[in-house]
Design a protein around this motif. Sequence first.
Motif, PDB file in Angstrom:
ATOM      1  N   LEU A   1      48.414  29.771  35.498  1.00 49.81           N
ATOM      2  CA  LEU A   1      47.636  30.546  35.994  1.00 49.81           C
ATOM      3  C   LEU A   1      46.114  30.541  36.697  1.00 49.81           C
ATOM      4  N   GLY A   2      45.991  29.190  36.400  1.00 50.01           N
ATOM      5  CA  GLY A   2      44.575  29.379  37.736  1.00 50.01           C
ATOM      6  C   GLY A   2      45.023  29.150  39.039  1.00 50.01           C
ATOM      7  N   SER A   3      46.434  28.272  39.287  1.00 48.07           N
ATOM      8  CA  SER A   3      46.988  28.360  40.763  1.00 48.07           C
ATOM      9  C   SER A   3      47.613  29.270  41.740  1.00 48.07           C
ATOM     10  N   ILE A   4      48.128  30.915  40.225  1.00 48.96           N
ATOM     11  CA  ILE A   4      48.447  31.400  40.880  1.00 48.96           C
ATOM     12  C   ILE A   4      47.058  32.203  40.848  1.00 48.96           C
ATOM     13  N   ALA A   5      46.594  32.676  39.996  1.00 47.87           N
ATOM     14  CA  ALA A   5      44.920  33.356  40.584  1.00 47.87           C
ATOM     15  C   ALA A   5      43.967  33.415  41.625  1.00 47.87           C
ATOM     16  N   THR A   6      44.042  32.053  42.003  1.00 47.16           N
ATOM     17  CA  THR A   6      43.594  31.524  42.551  1.00 47.16           C
ATOM     18  C   THR A   6      43.997  31.769  44.462  1.00 47.16           C
ATOM     19  N   PHE A   7      45.508  31.998  43.705  1.00 46.65           N
ATOM     20  CA  PHE A   7      46.137  31.341  45.525  1.00 46.65           C
ATOM     21  C   PHE A   7      46.010  33.524  45.577  1.00 46.65           C
ATOM     22  N   LEU A   8      45.938  34.833  44.642  1.00 48.22           N
ATOM     23  CA  LEU A   8      45.847  35.862  44.676  1.00 48.22           C
ATOM     24  C   LEU A   8      44.730  36.126  45.316  1.00 48.22           C
ATOM     25  N   LEU A   9      43.945  35.301  44.827  1.00 48.14           N
ATOM     26  CA  LEU A   9      42.674  35.931  45.364  1.00 48.14           C
ATOM     27  C   LEU A   9      41.977  35.838  47.118  1.00 48.14           C
ATOM     28  N   GLY A  10      42.961  34.686  47.139  1.00 45.81           N
ATOM     29  CA  GLY A  10      42.982  34.209  49.222  1.00 45.81           C
ATOM     30  C   GLY A  10      43.376  35.661  49.569  1.00 45.81           C
ATOM     31  N   PHE A  11      44.417  36.676  49.264  1.00 45.53           N
ATOM     32  CA  PHE A  11      44.502  37.575  49.699  1.00 45.53           C
ATOM     33  C   PHE A  11      43.984  39.052  49.504  1.00 45.53           C
ATOM     34  N   PHE A  12      43.535  39.168  48.050  1.00 47.10           N
ATOM     35  CA  PHE A  12      43.011  39.976  48.082  1.00 47.10           C
ATOM     36  C   PHE A  12      41.587  40.184  46.975  1.00 47.10           C
ATOM     37  N   TRP A  13      40.840  39.048  47.641  1.00 45.13           N
ATOM     38  CA  TRP A  13      39.244  39.470  46.819  1.00 45.13           C
ATOM     39  C   TRP A  13      38.348  40.331  47.581  1.00 45.13           C
ATOM     40  N   LYS A  14      38.854  40.741  48.847  1.00 44.79           N
ATOM     41  CA  LYS A  14      38.192  42.130  49.811  1.00 44.79           C
ATOM     42  C   LYS A  14      38.877  43.161  49.198  1.00 44.79           C
ATOM     43  N   GLU A  15      39.252  43.408  48.752  1.00 42.36           N
ATOM     44  CA  GLU A  15      40.460  44.802  48.176  1.00 42.36           C
ATOM     45  C   GLU A  15      39.029  45.565  47.124  1.00 42.36           C
ATOM     46  N   THR A  16      39.530  47.198  47.734  1.00 40.74           N
ATOM     47  CA  THR A  16      38.701  47.479  46.957  1.00 40.74           C
ATOM     48  C   THR A  16      39.265  48.941  45.976  1.00 40.74           C
ATOM     49  N   LEU A  17      38.634  49.220  44.972  1.00 40.58           N
ATOM     50  CA  LEU A  17      39.291  50.722  43.788  1.00 40.58           C
ATOM     51  C   LEU A  17      38.249  51.873  44.582  1.00 40.58           C
ATOM     52  N   VAL A  18      38.337  52.836  44.229  1.00 44.29           N
ATOM     53  CA  VAL A  18      36.932  53.776  43.644  1.00 44.29           C
ATOM     54  C   VAL A  18      37.768  54.166  42.388  1.00 44.29           C
ATOM     55  N   VAL A  19      36.502  53.759  41.439  1.00 46.08           N
ATOM     56  CA  VAL A  19      36.011  53.956  39.512  1.00 46.08           C
ATOM     57  C   VAL A  19      34.916  54.525  40.035  1.00 46.08           C
ATOM     58  N   ALA A  20      35.087  55.819  39.252  1.00 46.61           N
ATOM     59  CA  ALA A  20      33.510  56.568  38.778  1.00 46.61           C
ATOM     60  C   ALA A  20      33.175  56.887  39.837  1.00 46.61           C
ATOM     61  N   GLY A  21      34.142  56.844  40.959  1.00 48.04           N
ATOM     62  CA  GLY A  21      33.365  57.913  42.634  1.00 48.04           C
ATOM     63  C   GLY A  21      32.818  56.440  42.746  1.00 48.04           C
ATOM     64  N   ALA A  22      33.322  55.471  42.931  1.00 47.36           N
ATOM     65  CA  ALA A  22      32.733  54.369  43.780  1.00 47.36           C
ATOM     66  C   ALA A  22      33.537  52.861  44.169  1.00 47.36           C
ATOM     67  N   PRO A  23      33.084  52.886  45.021  1.00 47.98           N
ATOM     68  CA  PRO A  23      34.248  51.585  45.677  1.00 47.98           C
ATOM     69  C   PRO A  23      34.169  49.786  44.872  1.00 47.98           C
ATOM     70  N   ARG A  24      34.848  49.737  43.674  1.00 53.96           N
ATOM     71  CA  ARG A  24      34.710  48.100  42.892  1.00 53.96           C
ATOM     72  C   ARG A  24      35.736  46.993  43.563  1.00 53.96           C
ATOM     73  N   SER A  25      35.713  46.239  43.771  1.00 47.39           N
ATOM     74  CA  SER A  25      36.689  45.551  43.677  1.00 47.39           C
ATOM     75  C   SER A  25      37.273  44.460  43.102  1.00 47.39           C
ATOM     76  N   VAL A  26      37.922  45.199  42.183  1.00 46.14           N
ATOM     77  CA  VAL A  26      38.742  45.544  40.839  1.00 46.14           C
ATOM     78  C   VAL A  26      39.727  44.336  40.914  1.00 46.14           C
ATOM     79  N   ALA A  27      40.008  43.609  41.842  1.00 49.96           N
ATOM     80  CA  ALA A  27      41.241  42.844  42.196  1.00 49.96           C
ATOM     81  C   ALA A  27      39.893  41.680  41.868  1.00 49.96           C
ATOM     82  N   LEU A  28      39.114  41.511  42.815  1.00 49.91           N
ATOM     83  CA  LEU A  28      38.125  40.250  42.551  1.00 49.91           C
ATOM     84  C   LEU A  28      37.913  39.845  40.954  1.00 49.91           C
ATOM     85  N   LEU A  29      36.724  40.913  40.410  1.00 50.50           N
ATOM     86  CA  LEU A  29      37.317  40.846  38.773  1.00 50.50           C
ATOM     87  C   LEU A  29      38.194  40.850  38.500  1.00 50.50           C
ATOM     88  N   VAL A  30      39.202  41.260  38.264  1.00 47.56           N
ATOM     89  CA  VAL A  30      40.369  41.106  37.011  1.00 47.56           C
ATOM     90  C   VAL A  30      40.620  39.463  37.438  1.00 47.56           C
TER      91      VAL A  30
END
Length: 467
Positions: free
Chosen positions: A100-129
Amino acid sequence: MSAMDTSEDQKSLNKKVNNMSLFTHLLACLFGMGSWVSINGLWVELPLIVPQIPEGWYLPSYLSILIQMANVGPLFITLMHRFRPGALNETAAIYVIISLGSIATFLLGFFWKETLVVAGAPRSVALLVLTFFLAVVDCTSSVTFLPFMMHLKPQYLTTYFIGEGVSGLLPALVALIQGVGVVHCKNSTHLLNQTFTTFSNAVVVELQAQYQPANFSAEVFFFFLSAMMLVCLVAFLLLNYHPSVAREHPTKRYTNGVKEPCQKGRMCSAQRSMIDPYRPAKQRRKSSFGTGVYSWWQVFYIFAILSWVNALTNTALPSVQSYSCMPYGNNAYHLSATLAAVSNPMACFIALFVPIRSLVFMGTLTVVGSAVGAYIMGMAVLSPCPLLVNDTSGGAVMVLAWIFFILSLSYVKVIIGLILRDEGHSALVWCGAVVQLGSLLGAITMFPLVSVYDLFTSGDPCNTKCP
């Protein structure tokens, strides 16, 4: 066969055994390295991440909350060991969390800057999850990796702790090569607003802090962390399946976390001597904890110190490291962070050769280390104008304080680990649980002081002036 041939065969066998012993030490170190390398790496990469995400410098406080929420992992493991002993396949759990740690760090390399609008504001959902999953992996390693080391001889536990220290040192060194957080002070000019009395503009020249561009991107850094987790996975595979490592198994007393009854007679005495050869064979039990060598008051004393030193070293003091060091300059900050990271594995290396298990010495070293930590905390409270801030010796004292603080308390943690290792598998499970409990208490204490009440004030690395 001549005596000379027998002697040569014995030397060859001894050399082979020693080589395999070194190989097992290396595997234990690489296995321990995977325990906290991902979260430690994420923390040192913050100066590069923060300017590119909507959360900004609120991200560290979010990370602190996520890491403490991730203690649901070790809580589950501890409860399973307590109420369903033997039901949990410890080896399978370790495979799952490392993968799980190997996969999560690998995915961070692709998605850490990606944002989603939550409650009307952009949030780094992928990074936090993904950070939450990394935190679950690292927190759970405390109650799974340590008990697994019961499968190897006691000396390999110290090597494992060296690997844990390397899990903080290696990302810090890579971040230094990357150039994260390096500040240059450059002259900056701007016009002072007109006043009603002079009706003229005044030109003000001041130093402005500018962060040096990184030598390589955060994506590359996250891929490096993923590779380190894969190295940990390979080391764990070899510890389980390499035929030569099987010789380093001390006994078969433990199977899937359940203590098997020893046979009567000399076999039982032999097994007991493998736990700790320095203990008397027939010693009256002082408590029902482990082998009964320690009374309940001594057990409480050991776990209280373990919780205290982990609260200080894992959360309380690291949360104010920038406040304690930055007033003395950027070089003092980077030196203290790097040399403190070196001090952790250095303490483990010292304990490998000089394991002083005296409870009195342990308490004395804890008090001395805590006093140094109190000095560091005091200078952080006085930031941006701590003692000796205008003296070159101030930075040197702060760097030395961080080195001794980490060195002394890391040594205490290793010695407690060795003591609890001799007390059995369950003792190491509780060791990991208390480590996480201490870290949790430290975070709960420091979060409101740093993020809510603003007790600490950052200094400008280029313009802070103190009397």
